[in-house]
Design an enzyme around this catalytic site. Structure first.
Site, PDB file in Angstrom:
ATOM      1  N   GLU A   4       0.794  -1.208  -0.019  1.00  0.00           N
ATOM      2  CA  GLU A   4      -0.035  -0.096  -0.051  1.00  0.00           C
ATOM      3  C   GLU A   4       1.014   1.123   0.001  1.00  0.00           C
ATOM      4  O   GLU A   4       1.641   1.448   0.902  1.00  0.00           O
ATOM      5  CB  GLU A   4      -1.019  -0.033   1.317  1.00  0.00           C
ATOM      6  CG  GLU A   4      -1.736   1.306   1.257  1.00  0.00           C
ATOM      7  CD  GLU A   4      -2.606   1.285   2.561  1.00  0.00           C
ATOM      8  OE1 GLU A   4      -2.728   0.221   3.300  1.00  0.00           O
ATOM      9  OE2 GLU A   4      -2.740   2.359   3.076  1.00  0.00           O
ATOM     10  N   CYS A  35      -3.536   7.042   5.761  1.00  0.00           N
ATOM     11  CA  CYS A  35      -3.530   6.561   4.236  1.00  0.00           C
ATOM     12  C   CYS A  35      -4.894   7.140   3.699  1.00  0.00           C
ATOM     13  O   CYS A  35      -4.958   7.310   2.541  1.00  0.00           O
ATOM     14  CB  CYS A  35      -2.975   5.158   4.107  1.00  0.00           C
ATOM     15  SG  CYS A  35      -4.157   4.255   5.072  1.00  0.00           S
TER      16      CYS A  35
END
Lengths: 498, 498
Positions: B234, B271
């Site tokens: 990620e 995030c």
């Protein structure tokens, strides 16, 4: 069927045009109903069947494969499209998952979240040399990409160009007649087009079947893009077969007969060809030869697929026989129609030099390895690379547990008292194994192949009317779903207590 | 809990030893019963809860995050382990699929084929800076790898080393007390250990959460191995939020308040921080400032996670504000505890220079983009890269259909009238989107994350006694399966007509 002029993209500019057009077609079909997509797949299947005689004749001229084999392969290819149509109708490829909002969720209140698989976009598919129908124009990769809701750019394999072009015409026409948008399926040709295909930003995945060297180069290319894309490549496999002592004692002749038939099927040009046979060392060279030679005498031989393949096959076989400790049990020939080759070595040699177990000879050649103790076999399996298949021949009195565990670690499909050539298309099939067998942990055969060309998207707190249909509360398409953790099968919807 | 001395691998040789030991542990647990694996996961969850106060105190010292946030994150992390334990017990991660032999199968007789997911082996997990529990030592990647039946080598993040070491001690001890084999979980530290981890032949997958540059370098490394391995990374996400005209007209103040709270959550170090807000151009700069400034005044501020992060945040923010057509609506500060920054631009600027939409500022900064017509929004969405999330604020009278379609094409999770910070752990969750949000199409949050660390293996014609338990006819572990194409839920086994 009327003749059409099939456009073939050959330059990078052609591929750019084709990718843009295919992307537009993808946007058109991405969210369509399963019934629409299923009808399209069955229309293509019907067109293949309707043109079977013409296609088999072209295939025979291009590949030297026998008409019976080609008819069987076409039947399989059409069946695959029909099976994928049924699978689309079940909705299982959507993997629709619904979590209703839950104020008492253990980590804190949960919103309403619903996930569905959506198609990736334009998929590039490389045709294989060895299966001009099943792994080519409208083979497993193309069929699963279309079933997923993607559009397809297919790279024609030069080894059966005439057949590929005609197949593509038939597919294009069938799609058009079934109401598909233009450019849902198109073809490209040549190396620069292939590279442009892998590089194009609108291409979102690649399906490939071919050599380890060529496949790895394209995998590297796909991985090095600014936006890397999944590369589903099937590269190479030796497909070891292990014969346990009691099975060998009770039926060695039948096993050797099955082996001879399997490694020569399609002139050894199957990705699942048994390339290594491990047997107890109870047979002398002469014993083995006396059983195998008559069996090979019954095999119908033909030319290899292409002259280039014949050359590379000869080189690989010569390289194998040059290894120390390897002898030519049955040497074969270099004729235009090559006689099959069987090499021989023993477990001491391969334990000292495991390279002997990694020599893929794409054609009618294989190697027999005699072992002393069955306890050697798990270790021998573990030192082989990733495999599409591993086969075990055993009787009830053989102890196979540790060997099964070892081959599970290296293979995608484990067979019992069977031969790996012949890969059925079904729900549970797995055609793919650890690298270098394939470049991913997915399958290119069977209904599970469809999932490769989708990705999951979750929707949080969307009004029902705005949700993709498979996620709407009333389940209008009647698809299998997972709801609040429970699997809910459509026919049982409403009767499930929740 | 007694003190233990935690071994930490720091050299390539250490990592080699650790990988070999972890591989042995993997072989020990690969085929164990779901109940054994589930008990292990719940034991670790219980140990986290039992040591919550100590761990939160260490976390606070390491990260400057507030105790409430850290307690919530620990609760989530323990919940995740418990949920994964339940998921293991359902057997759904096995994806057990059985095709009985069928002489009438459409393409020709079908053998008995049964497929099950098996664990990959040793998994390398990189801890993230921003979630010292949920995406760190025993966060989502480690939990899903253990739930899959893999062993774990965790690379400690230097930003919360004290907490990580103590967490690893607690995890190791809990695993030992629950009867796990030694070395099922271990930790490594430092750059050379990290590279050795990605390179090691016995390491079969990587889980990573971090920066785009660092993640891409490791992805490239994993892809370039002789045997490439899946790299579940990620990397970065802007998380656009689109406000449609009627929603803006009816509740602009509430939307701006939610925005201010969301982009400053965890000091903007999520995030899923909303990095871009698209709103109609009905508000002047002064209007926007007059609403946003008081909202920001209510935010509890703290230091950023690390000094290095503070520096890179300041650089990214300064680079953004230097773009032509971008102004500092609320400039923020460079203090040790930085005041949040809100930038402003309009759709004409970003349509001319879409780079403005690709500037990730990891920290409390965001940009507002004023647009003229909602018809611009699908095009603006399409020119953004892959995203973890995309959010739409709309009222019933807004037409969102084409925008939903556009954001489905770029994001892993689509939210409606909500804010992307806060990611629930559930069955339907999807935390992952097209590149660069993630390097694969999988999720790192929710039960579906477990599947990343398995691969399918099919067994053809094996005697029932030799089959993996989930595939045995009697279904001793009572797992959900697909049988001859039909989904069979355990509680319904026996009542299904087939």
């Amino acid at each position: 069927m009327t003749a059409i002029t099939l456009p073939i993209a050959v330059t990078a500019e052609d591929v750019d045009d084709a990718a843009r057009a295919a992307h537009q077609a993808f946007l058109h079909v991405a969210a369509e109903a399963p019934s629409v997509r299923a009808n399209r797949l069955t229309a293509v299947a019907a067109a293949l069947r309707a043109n079977a005689d013409e296609l088999v004749e072209l295939g025979q001229a291009d590949t030297h494969l026998a008409p019976t084999r080609l008819h069987g392969e076409l039947k399989r290819t059409a069946f695959q499209l029909d099976l994928f149509a049924e699978e689309v109708l079940t909705g299982i490829p959507f993997d629709a998952t619904i979590d209703h909002a839950d104020a008492d969720w253990g980590m804190g209140p949960r919103p309403d979240i619903r996930r569905v698989n959506v198609p990736l976009g334009v998929v590039g598919v490389f045709g294989a040399s060895n299966f001009p129908f099943a792994f080519s124009v409208i083979g497993g990769d193309s069929a699963s990409a279309l079933a997923a809701g993607c559009s397809v750019l297919h790279k024609i394999h030069g080894g059966h160009r005439t057949l590929a072009v005609r197949t593509a015409e038939i597919v294009t026409e069938a799609l058009r007649e079934s109401g598909a948008p233009d450019h849902l399926f198109a073809v490209i040709e040549g190396r620069s087009a292939a590279e442009a295909l892998v590089d194009h930003p609108l291409v979102k995945a690649i399906g490939f079947t071919g050599s380890t060297a060529g496949g790895r180069a394209l995998f590297n290319r796909a991985s090095a893009r600014p936006e890397p894309i999944p590369f589903y490549g099937e590269l190479g496999s030796i497909n070891p077969v292990f014969v346990l002592p009691h099975a060998w004692e009770n039926r060695s002749q039948a096993i050797l007969a099955g082996y001879a038939a399997s490694f020569t099927a399609g002139m050894g040009q199957f990705c699942t060809k048994p390339g290594v046979l491990f047997v107890p060392d109870t047979y002398s060279e002469e014993d083995l030869r006396s059983v195998l030679e008559p069996e090979l005498g019954q095999v119908a031989l033909s030319e290899l697929l292409t002259p280039g393949l014949r050359e590379s096959f000869g080189q690989a076989r010569d390289e194998a026989v040059a290894q120390e400790g390897v002898t030519a049990l049955i040497p074969g020939s270099d004729d235009q129609i090559p006689a099959p080759t069987i090499l021989l070595t023993d477990s001491i040699v391969v334990e000292a030099n495991s390279d002997v177990l990694h020599l893929e000879m794409f054609g009618p050649a294989t190697i027999v390895v005699r072992y002393q103790q069955p306890e050697e076999l798990p270790g021998l399996a573990a030192c082989m690379g990733g495999q599409l298949t591993a086969s075990i021949h055993a009787d009830d009195t053989d102890d196979a547990a540790s060997l099964i565990e070892a081959v599970t670690g290296i293979a995608g499909r484990v067979l019992w008292n069977g031969w790996p050539t012949g890969v059925t298309v079904s729900y549970a099939q797995q055609h793919g194994g650890p690298y270098p067998a394939t470049t991913s942990h997915t399958t290119s055969v069977g209904t599970a192949a469809i999932g490769r060309f989708t990705r999951p998207v979750a929707y949080q707190d969307l009004p029902d009317r705005e949700l993709p249909v498979p996620l709407q509360e009333a389940n209008p398409w009647n698809v299998a779903r997972r709801v609040d953790g429970d699997v809910v099968v459509p026919s049982q919807t409403g009767s499930v207590d929740r």
